[in-house]
Enzyme design. Structure first.
Site, PDB file in Angstrom:
ATOM      1  N   ASN A  18     -20.695  -2.523  10.895  1.00 40.29           N
ATOM      2  CA  ASN A  18     -21.880  -1.843  12.001  1.00 40.29           C
ATOM      3  C   ASN A  18     -21.273  -1.352  13.070  1.00 40.29           C
ATOM      4  OD1 ASN A  18     -24.569  -1.012  12.395  1.00 40.29           O
ATOM      5  ND2 ASN A  18     -24.994  -2.858  13.111  1.00 40.29           N
ATOM      6  N   CYS A  67      -6.682  -5.014  -1.479  1.00 45.04           N
ATOM      7  CA  CYS A  67      -7.797  -5.945  -1.019  1.00 45.04           C
ATOM      8  C   CYS A  67      -8.520  -6.522  -2.294  1.00 45.04           C
ATOM      9  CB  CYS A  67      -8.889  -4.976  -0.183  1.00 45.04           C
ATOM     10  SG  CYS A  67      -9.721  -3.739  -1.227  1.00 45.04           S
ATOM     11  N   HIS A  79     -13.567  -1.648   1.101  1.00 43.07           N
ATOM     12  CA  HIS A  79     -12.741  -2.771   1.411  1.00 43.07           C
ATOM     13  C   HIS A  79     -13.354  -3.989   0.722  1.00 43.07           C
ATOM     14  CE1 HIS A  79      -9.983  -5.776   3.070  1.00 43.07           C
ATOM     15  NE2 HIS A  79     -10.888  -5.924   3.767  1.00 43.07           N
ATOM     16  N   GLU A 120     -30.526   1.124   9.325  1.00 41.76           N
ATOM     17  CA  GLU A 120     -30.132   2.163  10.162  1.00 41.76           C
ATOM     18  C   GLU A 120     -30.950   2.691  11.020  1.00 41.76           C
ATOM     19  OE1 GLU A 120     -27.098   2.316  10.847  1.00 41.76           O
ATOM     20  OE2 GLU A 120     -25.628   1.937   9.289  1.00 41.76           O
ATOM     21  N   TRP A 169       0.748  -1.237  -0.049  1.00 43.71           N
ATOM     22  CA  TRP A 169      -0.143   0.094  -0.016  1.00 43.71           C
ATOM     23  C   TRP A 169       0.815   1.404  -0.031  1.00 43.71           C
ATOM     24  CZ3 TRP A 169      -1.148  -4.608   2.383  1.00 43.71           C
ATOM     25  CH2 TRP A 169      -2.492  -5.137   2.127  1.00 43.71           C
ATOM     26  N   TYR A 215      -6.906   4.024   0.405  1.00 43.36           N
ATOM     27  CA  TYR A 215      -8.188   3.678   0.424  1.00 43.36           C
ATOM     28  C   TYR A 215      -8.475   2.961   1.499  1.00 43.36           C
ATOM     29  CZ  TYR A 215      -7.411  -1.146  -0.513  1.00 43.36           C
ATOM     30  OH  TYR A 215      -6.827  -2.555  -0.587  1.00 43.36           O
ATOM     31  N   ASP A 253     -11.930 -13.143   4.524  1.00 40.63           N
ATOM     32  CA  ASP A 253     -11.275 -11.842   4.237  1.00 40.63           C
ATOM     33  C   ASP A 253      -9.795 -12.294   4.306  1.00 40.63           C
ATOM     34  OD1 ASP A 253     -10.148  -9.646   3.542  1.00 40.63           O
ATOM     35  OD2 ASP A 253     -10.920  -8.450   5.282  1.00 40.63           O
TER      36      ASP A 253
END
Length: 795
Positions: A503, A381, A440, A552, A345, A626, A463
């Site tokens: 969240n 990513c 992401h 939300e 990165w 990012y 991930d």
């Protein structure tokens, strides 16, 4: 020893046999004189009998010195060896008045496998029924829990009453029956589910066709096949090793497999589709790029299994998709296990390929395999996610790439995203380790979760981007989306981390004079927006935010957040909520600012109370990776705002091109931070908004119609959006079934100039294909394009 026609059986009842064996007579009982050649033949036969006496004394009664065949035997069979058919034999019959007992040559009774046909062509039934006909491989590729067929060519006819046959499959460096990596497959009359078995379904003289069944828990991987045969009369055993391997995959078409997926349309998308879309940018400026997953390309299956082999997990652990996914999550990145991709990165990609230049997984996996496990440079990513999708789809696990906008990175397991200010409301950078990435990209994979409470199966987040360690290794997941949605962060694997990404509340803290910190503000909608993936059956984007969280501000969403935070490191955060009556929001017109021009935004401040309010807003904009890591601040401002009761004001905010032109990094992302205090109430205002500078697309225009095996062309057009020269521009082109990854060196491109290149290629596969192009240039990133090309069969 003698000549005969194929399939001819000789007997003393056949005059053609008369004189060929010592003591054999014609039908009238008269002995026929021997010829010289027959005398020589007798001596050779005597040698064979001597061999037979040594090889099988239990079946041979010691003869007298005359070696008269008819003296104590009813018949003798002389076998020509394995290479002769089962009808290549000689028998002699004698009058029943003589003592007799059966004696047969061992070589005639031998049952051996001459060859194996795994029926592994694309057109064969195996690959059609197992949905593996798209793999570019001549090996047999099957899915567990489903029968497949093979053919055996034997040295003679198989007799189930006197012959035995079984198969053996071995996988891994040290196959063991107890570890289910050495499989012994018996021959049975009827197949039953949930076990390794084989059954003869066709028999034609020496050739038999077997139907082989595997359990749904079978270990996936590459198996070596051995066939063992035995003749019960002699006890002699032979083995035959197949020169081809059998590849076993997960089976999402099988109801009993834990990766089973019911919808045929979803199976076509999440297992069989070799191209897809990956999303990037910001929630208000969502960009999309086509990615060639290429899971069926030549050598990719071998490369995927090589990735598994390079892990420290033994083959016995490859029957459980949860375990396999966890291994792949660790092996796609390289920090602790020399996995597939090295992350970078920094903006300096010397010695490798810029992450934005990749447009598919094929070359990455091939290079990793070809170089014996040396990590490929470089990934970020979306590259990690694209390669993960390729590997898991290749192995048979339904998988998709997923993008979360405003994605939080929680570093202290607080399940909140914390921002710290000093007494003067200046950010305390060394404490602000939590970050929010513009976007992401990770993956969802589909499976049941028998290791979790009921209801936790379905989509699981995994991930492969190295962020935080899990049990000492950089990996994440699989985490149940159902658990994430409900805040049950105590369920494995890595559910708290994914919950925080989508969240967590953003909590602002201010340092007090005594060096303690007080909570001054919270944002409940700061992270987890527009969670996106490619739609089933089309290139459209579909929003799947509802799978990760409740709406939300709904009661369910607040309960989930507070439930999760009880298991975090700061459970007291929600003890004293703060009232608010002044709101601040950043707005963007249309698709947002473009690269090469001034960036214009609007700041909206609203007073919802019945009293006037005054505030001072401090704004600063910084160039941002990012991932949410800030590089340099490029502009600061202070705005005094006075609001009447119920008044709303809109303030124009401009960032000139000259202030950011030499500062940008990959993704051309910026972060605008607003902070302030309301004079009358001491309410703290805080807001962070990320945005990107939009880049142009590469326009790809096919020229004429495309046919398999015939050269065709496409025109690629690009316009430099910047008022400066672009240096060392390279356009990389690839398309599955169209051409391998191919760089086109364009060189320097003048400011605002148009560039057109024509790419020539020869399609190899008919159907609707995608030609993908991406631009590699230090001053400009995320420039790419795609075109659909219909390829027809040659006439």
């Amino acid at each position: 020893m003698f000549s005969r026609m194929p399939g001819e059986r000789l007997s003393i009842r056949d005059n053609s046999a008369v004189g060929r064996f010592h003591g054999v007579s014609g039908s009238n009982g008269q002995a026929i004189p021997e010829t010289q050649s027959e005398s020589k033949m007798k001596k050779e036969e005597s040698g064979c009998r001597r061999w037979f006496r040594r090889a099988c004394p239990c079946c041979f009664r010691r003869q007298n010195s005359s070696n008269d065949v008819t003296s104590d035997s009813e018949g003798v069979a002389v076998g020509g060896g394995e290479n002769e058919g089962p009808t290549s034999s000689v028998s002699a019959e004698v009058p029943q008045t003589q003592s007799s007992s059966p004696h047969l040559f061992s070589s005639e009774l031998t049952l051996a496998v001459r060859s194996v046909n795994l029926l592994s062509r694309k057109s064969d039934r195996n690959k059609k029924e197992h949905h593996t006909d798209q793999y570019h491989s001549d090996q047999l590729i099957v899915r567990r829990g489903q029968t497949f067929q093979i053919e055996l060519d034997l040295s003679r006819t198989f007799n189930p009453n006197t012959d035995k046959l079984h198969l053996e499959l071995k996988t891994g460096p040290l196959p063991q029956v107890s570890k289910k990596t050495h499989i012994i497959i018996p021959l049975v009359d009827e197949l039953e589910d949930e076990r390794w078995e084989a059954k003869i379904v066709e028999q034609n003289i020496n050739r038999v066709k077997l139907s082989v069944n595997s359990p749904v828990t079978a270990v996936i991987g590459k198996y070596k096949l051995t066939i063992t045969t035995q003749c019960l009369k002699t006890g002699e055993t032979t083995t035959h090793d197949s020169d081809k391997d059998i590849y076993m995959l997960f089976n999402p078409w099988c109801e009993d497999d834990t990766v089973y997926m019911e919808s045929e349309k979803e199976l076509k998308e999440y297992v069989l589709n070799d191209t897809g879309r990956i999303y990037y940018g910001t929630e208000k400026q969502i960009g999309a790029r086509t990615w060639n997953f290429g899971q069926f390309d030549e050598g990719i299956l071998e490369a995927c299994l090589f990735v598994l082999d390079n892990s420290e997990v033994p083959p016995s652990g490859r029957g459980d998709p949860v375990n396999v996914v966890r291994v792949i999550s660790a092996m796609i990145n390289s920090p602790d296990d020399r996995g597939v991709l090295e992350g970078n990165w920094s903006g300096n990609y010397a010695g490798g390929t810029s992450p934005t230049a990749w447009s598919g997984s094929v070359e990455i996996l091939r290079q990793y395999h070809r170089e014996g496990g040396t990590p490929v440079k470089y990934g970020q990513c979306w590259v990690f996610s694209g390669v993960t999708t390729t590997v898991l789809r290749c192995l048979g696990i339904p998988t998709r790439s997923v993008t979360n906008f405003q994605s939080a990175h929680d570093t202290d397991v607080s399940l909140t995203t914390d921002v710290y200010f000093d007494e003067n409301m200046e950010p305390i950078h060394h404490l602000n380790s939590d970050s929010v990435w513009n976007f992401h990209v990770w993956n969802d994979c589909w499976m049941a979760r028998p290791d979790l409470p009921p209801g936790m199966g379905g989509w699981q987040a995994v991930d492969s981007t190295p962020q935080e360690t899990s049990h000492g290794t950089f990996r994440c997941g699989p985490a149940s989306l159902a658990a994430i949605r409900s805040g049950q962060v105590y369920l494995k694997f890595d559910t708290p981390f994914v919950f925080a990404e989508v969240n967590s509340d953003k909590i602002y803290w201010q340092r007090n004079p005594d060096s303690t910190f007080s909570q001054i503000h919270s944002e409940k909608k700061a992270v987890g927006h527009c969670i996106s993936t490619k739609a089933v059956g089309s290139d459209e984007r579909v929003d799947i935010t509802h799978l990760y969280k409740y709406p939300e501000d709904s009661e369910e969403e607040r309960i989930a957040v507070e439930t999760a935070c009880r298991y975090g490191s700061k459970p007291e955060v929600y003890s004293s909520p703060i009232a608010e009556d002044v709101r601040v929001e950043v707005m963007m017109e249309g698709e947002g600012p473009r690269m090469g021009g001034d960036a214009q935004l609007k700041i909206v401040v609203k007073n919802t109370s019945s009293q006037p309010r005054r505030t001072t807003l401090h704004s600063q904009v910084a160039v941002m990776y990012y991932t949410g890591v800030l590089k340099d601040t490029v502009k600061k401002d202070t705005l005094n705002v006075e609001l009447k009761p119920q008044e709303e004001k809109t303030i124009d905010w401009v960032l000139p091109y000259t202030q950011y032109q030499n500062q940008l990094v990959d993704q051309a992302a910026l972060m605008l931070t607003l902070s302030g205090r309301v004079s009358e109430t001491q309410q703290v205002l805080a807001s962070q908004t990320s945005f990107r500078l939009r880049t142009p697309d590469l326009e790809i225009e096919p020229i004429g119609e495309a046919y398999v095996g015939k050269e065709t062309s496409a025109k690629i057009t690009f316009t430099n959006p910047l008022p400066c020269v672009l240096r060392n521009v390279v356009i990389r082109v690839e398309g599955l079934g169209l051409r391998d990854l191919h760089p086109i060196r364009v060189g320097d491109v003048s400011k605002h100039a148009n560039v057109t290149v024509t790419e020539h290629f020869i399609p190899t596969i008919a159907g609707k294909r995608k030609l993908v192009a991406s631009l590699e240039c230090k001053q400009l990133s995320q420039v790419h394009g795609v075109a659909d090309i219909d390829v027809y069969e040659s006439q």
